[in-house]
Design a protein around this motif. Structure first.
Motif, PDB file in Angstrom:
ATOM      1  N   ARG A  61       5.863 -15.427  -1.598  1.00 14.91           N
ATOM      2  CA  ARG A  61       6.601 -14.332  -2.219  1.00 14.91           C
ATOM      3  C   ARG A  61       5.629 -13.230  -2.591  1.00 14.91           C
ATOM      4  NH1 ARG A  61       7.969 -11.493  -6.482  1.00 14.91           N
ATOM      5  NH2 ARG A  61      10.166 -10.914  -6.810  1.00 14.91           N
ATOM      6  N   THR A  62       5.917 -12.008  -2.141  1.00 10.28           N
ATOM      7  CA  THR A  62       4.989 -10.901  -2.365  1.00 10.28           C
ATOM      8  C   THR A  62       5.750  -9.631  -2.684  1.00 10.28           C
ATOM      9  OG1 THR A  62       3.468 -11.866  -0.743  1.00 10.28           O
ATOM     10  CG2 THR A  62       3.065  -9.588  -1.419  1.00 10.28           C
ATOM     11  N   ASP A  63       5.534  -9.140  -3.887  1.00 10.89           N
ATOM     12  CA  ASP A  63       6.011  -7.818  -4.289  1.00 10.89           C
ATOM     13  C   ASP A  63       4.821  -6.871  -4.146  1.00 10.89           C
ATOM     14  OD1 ASP A  63       6.797  -5.498  -5.566  1.00 10.89           O
ATOM     15  OD2 ASP A  63       7.547  -6.495  -7.371  1.00 10.89           O
ATOM     16  N   VAL A  64       4.889  -5.945  -3.195  1.00 12.93           N
ATOM     17  CA  VAL A  64       3.727  -5.095  -2.926  1.00 12.93           C
ATOM     18  C   VAL A  64       3.458  -4.084  -4.039  1.00 12.93           C
ATOM     19  CG1 VAL A  64       3.912  -5.392  -0.431  1.00 12.93           C
ATOM     20  CG2 VAL A  64       5.032  -3.419  -1.529  1.00 12.93           C
ATOM     21  N   SER A  65       4.347  -4.018  -5.040  1.00 18.03           N
ATOM     22  CA  SER A  65       4.060  -3.184  -6.206  1.00 18.03           C
ATOM     23  C   SER A  65       3.249  -3.938  -7.256  1.00 18.03           C
ATOM     24  CB  SER A  65       5.362  -2.662  -6.834  1.00 18.03           C
ATOM     25  OG  SER A  65       6.115  -3.717  -7.409  1.00 18.03           O
ATOM     26  N   ASP A  66       2.880  -5.174  -6.965  1.00 16.77           N
ATOM     27  CA  ASP A  66       2.105  -6.027  -7.878  1.00 16.77           C
ATOM     28  C   ASP A  66       0.806  -6.428  -7.181  1.00 16.77           C
ATOM     29  OD1 ASP A  66       1.030  -8.356  -9.178  1.00 16.77           O
ATOM     30  OD2 ASP A  66       2.976  -8.717 -10.113  1.00 16.77           O
ATOM     31  N   GLN A  67      -0.327  -5.903  -7.652  1.00  7.48           N
ATOM     32  CA  GLN A  67      -1.607  -6.181  -6.995  1.00  7.48           C
ATOM     33  C   GLN A  67      -1.929  -7.665  -6.983  1.00  7.48           C
ATOM     34  OE1 GLN A  67      -3.771  -3.640  -5.516  1.00  7.48           O
ATOM     35  NE2 GLN A  67      -4.337  -5.574  -4.522  1.00  7.48           N
ATOM     36  N   ARG A  72      -2.718 -12.516  -3.770  1.00  6.75           N
ATOM     37  CA  ARG A  72      -2.351 -13.899  -3.456  1.00  6.75           C
ATOM     38  C   ARG A  72      -1.898 -14.032  -2.004  1.00  6.75           C
ATOM     39  NH1 ARG A  72       1.140 -14.759  -7.239  1.00  6.75           N
ATOM     40  NH2 ARG A  72       3.080 -14.684  -6.055  1.00  6.75           N
ATOM     41  N   MET A  73      -1.225 -13.015  -1.483  1.00  6.63           N
ATOM     42  CA  MET A  73      -0.809 -13.018  -0.077  1.00  6.63           C
ATOM     43  C   MET A  73      -2.017 -13.161   0.848  1.00  6.63           C
ATOM     44  SD  MET A  73       0.959  -9.867   2.021  1.00  6.63           S
ATOM     45  CE  MET A  73      -0.538  -8.838   1.903  1.00  6.63           C
ATOM     46  N   VAL A  74      -3.027 -12.335   0.600  1.00  5.98           N
ATOM     47  CA  VAL A  74      -4.232 -12.399   1.439  1.00  5.98           C
ATOM     48  C   VAL A  74      -4.958 -13.728   1.232  1.00  5.98           C
ATOM     49  CG1 VAL A  74      -6.489 -11.360   1.863  1.00  5.98           C
ATOM     50  CG2 VAL A  74      -4.473  -9.903   1.574  1.00  5.98           C
ATOM     51  N   GLN A  75      -5.014 -14.186   0.006  1.00  4.85           N
ATOM     52  CA  GLN A  75      -5.682 -15.463  -0.262  1.00  4.85           C
ATOM     53  C   GLN A  75      -4.971 -16.609   0.437  1.00  4.85           C
ATOM     54  OE1 GLN A  75      -8.668 -15.617  -1.960  1.00  4.85           O
ATOM     55  NE2 GLN A  75      -8.693 -17.699  -1.117  1.00  4.85           N
ATOM     56  N   THR A  76      -3.647 -16.504   0.556  1.00  3.46           N
ATOM     57  CA  THR A  76      -2.893 -17.534   1.284  1.00  3.46           C
ATOM     58  C   THR A  76      -3.338 -17.607   2.739  1.00  3.46           C
ATOM     59  OG1 THR A  76      -0.960 -17.288  -0.159  1.00  3.46           O
ATOM     60  CG2 THR A  76      -0.580 -18.271   2.005  1.00  3.46           C
ATOM     61  N   ALA A  77      -3.563 -16.449   3.353  1.00  5.76           N
ATOM     62  CA  ALA A  77      -4.059 -16.435   4.734  1.00  5.76           C
ATOM     63  C   ALA A  77      -5.421 -17.129   4.818  1.00  5.76           C
ATOM     64  CB  ALA A  77      -4.160 -15.002   5.247  1.00  5.76           C
ATOM     65  N   LYS A 117       1.982   3.357  -2.421  1.00  8.91           N
ATOM     66  CA  LYS A 117       0.948   2.619  -3.141  1.00  8.91           C
ATOM     67  C   LYS A 117       0.912   1.159  -2.702  1.00  8.91           C
ATOM     68  CE  LYS A 117      -1.106   2.237  -7.741  1.00  8.91           C
ATOM     69  NZ  LYS A 117      -0.936   2.522  -9.203  1.00  8.91           N
ATOM     70  N   GLY A 118       2.059   0.634  -2.276  1.00  8.29           N
ATOM     71  CA  GLY A 118       2.087  -0.730  -1.766  1.00  8.29           C
ATOM     72  C   GLY A 118       1.220  -0.890  -0.525  1.00  8.29           C
ATOM     73  N   VAL A 119       1.265   0.081   0.374  1.00  7.73           N
ATOM     74  CA  VAL A 119       0.408   0.043   1.564  1.00  7.73           C
ATOM     75  C   VAL A 119      -1.054   0.145   1.156  1.00  7.73           C
ATOM     76  CG1 VAL A 119      -0.218   1.312   3.659  1.00  7.73           C
ATOM     77  CG2 VAL A 119       2.191   0.912   3.115  1.00  7.73           C
ATOM     78  N   TRP A 120      -1.341   1.017   0.206  1.00  9.96           N
ATOM     79  CA  TRP A 120      -2.721   1.152  -0.303  1.00  9.96           C
ATOM     80  C   TRP A 120      -3.204  -0.167  -0.906  1.00  9.96           C
ATOM     81  CZ3 TRP A 120      -4.238   1.016  -5.583  1.00  9.96           C
ATOM     82  CH2 TRP A 120      -5.561   1.408  -5.833  1.00  9.96           C
ATOM     83  N   ARG A 121      -2.344  -0.810  -1.719  1.00  7.30           N
ATOM     84  CA  ARG A 121      -2.735  -2.097  -2.312  1.00  7.30           C
ATOM     85  C   ARG A 121      -3.032  -3.127  -1.228  1.00  7.30           C
ATOM     86  NH1 ARG A 121       1.905  -0.971  -5.645  1.00  7.30           N
ATOM     87  NH2 ARG A 121       1.281  -0.392  -7.768  1.00  7.30           N
TER      88      ARG A 121
END
Length: 251
Positions: A61-67, A72-77, A117-121
């Motif tokens: 689960r990833t809300d791109v407005s939450d750094q 955590r998304m990247v860490q999952t990879a 900002k989500g893309v930037w994050r």
């Protein structure tokens, strides 16, 4: 497509529409996929579809407005598959389609926070992981609204901004083997369009008539372009806003 097999991809907004089809296409080409979305049911459905196709995927689960959730998304990879090679930063919202002076600051902030900002994050989290891997490929979802004035003011501004961020990232990191591009879809048959149709029964007919191709685009057509931009076949394509719109914007 050459260069995709055995890689690792993250796709945001992968619970439906373009993101779902991109995740499925990455998996069919042999990549392991982190499926990211705020829609948990949709995300799990995408993972199930990939599994049914014989692919490998994990939902987070990833809300791109939450750094923190983006990290955590990247860490999952990294934890699940050992690295990160490809990213499709696709999550977005349409917001309210009001004339600029009638818009609200709340709507502006919400759309900019997710779409731009989500893309930037996401890129801030993805690029260090790719550098550790020796390179990577990023495709951001902009829109033809990033090339025109069509849509609500914050949506148009956010998509113009995505193209700018894409170009800046390409300038900064192309020399370090990270290629960054954007796709600019036209009118694509996605849940966003389905919601718009609910407000106007004639909208689908009007949108189809406005497109020289005589039909709306399909999510699979955008997914093919995204995965191609990540492949070895696009090795010299960098910082490009790739328009996929059935000739809508060239009239």
């Amino acid at each position: 497509m050459d260069g995709i097999q055995d890689g690792v991809a993250v796709v945001t907004g992968a619970g439906s529409g373009i993101g779902r089809e991109t995740a499925r296409r990455f998996a069919r080409e042999g990549a392991s996929v982190v499926v990211a979305d705020v829609d948990e049911d949709g995300g799990h459905d995408t993972v199930e579809m990939i599994g049914d196709d014989g692919g490998e995927a994990t939902f987070v689960r990833t809300d791109v407005s939450d750094q923190g959730e983006v990290d955590r998304m990247v860490q999952t990879a990294l934890d699940e598959y050992g690295g990160l090679d490809f990213a499709h930063n696709n999550a977005g919202i349409e917001g309210d389609n009001a004339p600029l002076a009638d818009d609200t600051e709340e709507n502006w902030d919400a759309v900019i926070d997710v779409n731009l900002k989500g893309v930037w994050r996401c890129m801030q989290a993805e690029i260090p992981a790719m550098l550790e891997r020796g390179g990577g490929r990023i495709v951001n979802t902009a829109s033809i609204s990033g090339q025109t004035g069509s849509g609500g003011a914050p949506y148009v501004a956010s998509k113009h901004g995505v193209i700018g961020l894409t170009r800046k990232a390409a300038v900064d990191y192309s020399g370090e083997n990270i290629r960054v591009n954007a796709v600019c879809p036209g009118i694509i048959q996605t849940p966003m369009i389905d919601r718009a149709q609910e407000d106007s029964a004639e909208l689908l007919e009007q949108m189809t008539a406005a497109t020289p191709a005589g039909r709306l685009g399909q999510p699979e057509e955008i997914a093919s372009a995204v995965v191609w931009l990540c492949s070895d076949g696009a090795s010299y394509v960098m910082g490009h806003p790739f328009t996929i719109d059935g000739a809508l914007t060239v009239q």
